[in-house]
Write a protein that holds these residues in place. Structure first.
Motif, PDB file in Angstrom:
ATOM      1  N   THR A   3       1.734  17.762  11.689  1.00  0.00           N
ATOM      2  CA  THR A   3       2.289  18.593  11.133  1.00  0.00           C
ATOM      3  C   THR A   3       2.716  19.242   9.676  1.00  0.00           C
ATOM      4  N   CYS A   4       2.095  17.840   8.738  1.00  0.00           N
ATOM      5  CA  CYS A   4       1.816  18.506   7.037  1.00  0.00           C
ATOM      6  C   CYS A   4       0.671  18.826   7.012  1.00  0.00           C
ATOM      7  N   GLN A   5      -0.372  18.688   7.650  1.00  0.00           N
ATOM      8  CA  GLN A   5      -1.505  19.220   7.471  1.00  0.00           C
ATOM      9  C   GLN A   5      -1.558  21.511   6.863  1.00  0.00           C
ATOM     10  N   ASP A   6       0.418  21.941   7.957  1.00  0.00           N
ATOM     11  CA  ASP A   6      -0.306  23.184   7.691  1.00  0.00           C
ATOM     12  C   ASP A   6       0.401  23.337   6.964  1.00  0.00           C
ATOM     13  N   SER A   7       0.022  24.622   6.751  1.00  0.00           N
ATOM     14  CA  SER A   7       1.121  25.458   5.045  1.00  0.00           C
ATOM     15  C   SER A   7       2.053  26.125   5.190  1.00  0.00           C
ATOM     16  N   LEU A   8       2.291  26.736   6.246  1.00  0.00           N
ATOM     17  CA  LEU A   8       3.498  26.645   6.616  1.00  0.00           C
ATOM     18  C   LEU A   8       4.718  26.026   6.731  1.00  0.00           C
ATOM     19  N   PHE A   9       4.753  25.105   7.404  1.00  0.00           N
ATOM     20  CA  PHE A   9       5.761  23.759   6.657  1.00  0.00           C
ATOM     21  C   PHE A   9       4.937  23.259   5.307  1.00  0.00           C
ATOM     22  N   ASN A  50       7.499  24.101  17.137  1.00  0.00           N
ATOM     23  CA  ASN A  50       6.782  24.766  17.089  1.00  0.00           C
ATOM     24  C   ASN A  50       4.998  23.943  17.142  1.00  0.00           C
ATOM     25  N   LYS A  51       5.228  22.827  16.334  1.00  0.00           N
ATOM     26  CA  LYS A  51       4.340  22.285  15.972  1.00  0.00           C
ATOM     27  C   LYS A  51       3.790  21.329  16.989  1.00  0.00           C
ATOM     28  N   GLU A  52       4.783  20.569  17.311  1.00  0.00           N
ATOM     29  CA  GLU A  52       4.914  19.307  18.250  1.00  0.00           C
ATOM     30  C   GLU A  52       4.202  20.572  19.629  1.00  0.00           C
ATOM     31  N   ASN A  53       4.768  21.392  19.463  1.00  0.00           N
ATOM     32  CA  ASN A  53       4.223  22.565  20.936  1.00  0.00           C
ATOM     33  C   ASN A  53       2.871  22.128  20.666  1.00  0.00           C
ATOM     34  N   GLU A  54       2.398  22.625  19.333  1.00  0.00           N
ATOM     35  CA  GLU A  54       0.849  23.009  19.273  1.00  0.00           C
ATOM     36  C   GLU A  54       0.236  21.424  19.529  1.00  0.00           C
ATOM     37  N   TRP A  55       0.698  19.988  18.547  1.00  0.00           N
ATOM     38  CA  TRP A  55       0.093  19.308  19.589  1.00  0.00           C
ATOM     39  C   TRP A  55       0.016  18.543  20.804  1.00  0.00           C
ATOM     40  N   ASN A  56       1.173  19.089  21.724  1.00  0.00           N
ATOM     41  CA  ASN A  56       1.390  18.872  22.984  1.00  0.00           C
ATOM     42  C   ASN A  56      -0.031  19.423  24.143  1.00  0.00           C
ATOM     43  N   MET A 116       0.794  -1.082  -0.568  1.00  0.00           N
ATOM     44  CA  MET A 116      -0.150  -0.250  -0.164  1.00  0.00           C
ATOM     45  C   MET A 116       0.598   1.126   0.262  1.00  0.00           C
ATOM     46  N   PRO A 117       0.881   2.011  -0.983  1.00  0.00           N
ATOM     47  CA  PRO A 117       1.902   3.049  -1.367  1.00  0.00           C
ATOM     48  C   PRO A 117       1.494   4.274   0.100  1.00  0.00           C
ATOM     49  N   THR A 118       3.016   4.637   0.541  1.00  0.00           N
ATOM     50  CA  THR A 118       2.727   5.640   1.768  1.00  0.00           C
ATOM     51  C   THR A 118       2.384   7.207   1.576  1.00  0.00           C
ATOM     52  N   SER A 119       2.164   7.436  -0.387  1.00  0.00           N
ATOM     53  CA  SER A 119       1.941   8.660  -0.054  1.00  0.00           C
ATOM     54  C   SER A 119       0.737   9.096   0.336  1.00  0.00           C
ATOM     55  N   MET A 120       0.829  10.664   1.199  1.00  0.00           N
ATOM     56  CA  MET A 120       0.384  11.085   1.801  1.00  0.00           C
ATOM     57  C   MET A 120      -0.342  12.465   0.888  1.00  0.00           C
ATOM     58  N   GLY A 121      -0.074  12.307  -0.223  1.00  0.00           N
ATOM     59  CA  GLY A 121      -0.636  14.071  -0.946  1.00  0.00           C
ATOM     60  C   GLY A 121       0.536  14.941  -0.570  1.00  0.00           C
ATOM     61  N   ASN A 122       0.188  16.172  -1.255  1.00  0.00           N
ATOM     62  CA  ASN A 122       0.895  16.841  -1.396  1.00  0.00           C
ATOM     63  C   ASN A 122       2.043  16.249  -1.619  1.00  0.00           C
TER      64      ASN A 122
END
Length: 230
Positions: A191-197, A216-222, A122-128
């Motif tokens: 993290t990969c849903q963030d437009s800046l990233f 920064n995104k990891e802090n947001e996740w936590n 199953m390919p692991t491509s996530m889009g973008n």
């Protein structure tokens, strides 16, 4: 194969008709055993993330662990690599593996084989333009050897993608067990849903900018997790 049709319906809050439609269209990973459909929980969890369904602890069965996953630390361990050449995914894997810092007990050819085996399943491509390659089963057991390597492909390649985008960035994941693997996938997906990233990845930005954004995104996740636990 630890899930049945009924359990998939309950997990995803959809009807049996919907699940059968996904099966017929090969839109969901499944197995047919003695005329019965069965599903692998880990593969379903990855499929949920890949299709950007809501990430919840109930779906992913994630709990606070003694050694919580840090995407920032894992990428520092695995490194960020630029301009890895290859016109196919196998060539990119082979060229990257030849220069990566592998634990002594991991055979490079074995890693290449396990990565390709997973892609063929199953390919692991996530889009973008992003993919999360990883062995189907963990090939390390020591948490200290876990890593995420960010690989920028020299020239984007055509590869199976949910949004038909060319593949330009790989996050190659080496995890120690399925539980931690799913936590890694969850945090990377978030993290990969963030437009800046995404912009940083598309621009192949300096590694320090990428790492700062991840932190920064990891802090947001936590913070989000702590809020869910209140």
């Amino acid at each position: 194969m630890n899930l049945k049709i009924k359990e998939i319906c309950e997990l995803l809050n959809v009807s049996e008709k919907t699940v059968y439609r996904w099966i017929q269209a090969n839109k969901i990973p499944f197995y047919k055993i003695n005329s019965q459909y069965r599903f692998n929980k880990a593969e379903i969890n990855e499929w949920i993330l890949k299709n950007n369904m809501p990430v919840t602890e109930q779906i992913l069965d994630l709990k606070t662990t003694e050694n919580p996953v840090s995407i920032y630390n894992l990428i520092c361990q695995g490194g960020i690599y630029y301009n890895i050449q290859g016109i196919t995914l196998m060539e990119v894997f082979r060229n990257f593996i030849s220069i990566m810092n592998l634990p002594e007990e991991i055979n490079p050819q074995n890693l290449l084989s396990t990565l390709m085996e997973r892609e063929e399943l199953m390919p692991t491509s996530m889009g973008n333009g992003i993919a999360f390659p990883h062995p189907r089963s963990p090939i390390i057991t020591d948490l200290k050897q876990e890593s995420i390597s960010v690989v920028f492909i020299d020239k984007p390649i055509n590869y199976f993608s949910v949004d038909e985008s060319s593949l330009h960035t790989l996050f190659i994941i080496l995890s120690a067990n399925p539980k931690r693997h799913l936590e890694i996938l969850s945090k990377l997906s978030f993290t990969c849903q963030d437009s800046l990233f995404l912009k940083l990845l598309q621009d192949r930005s300096d590694k320090n900018l990428i790492l700062d954004c991840i932190q920064n995104k990891e802090n947001e996740w936590n913070k989000r997790r702590r809020g869910n636990l209140v």
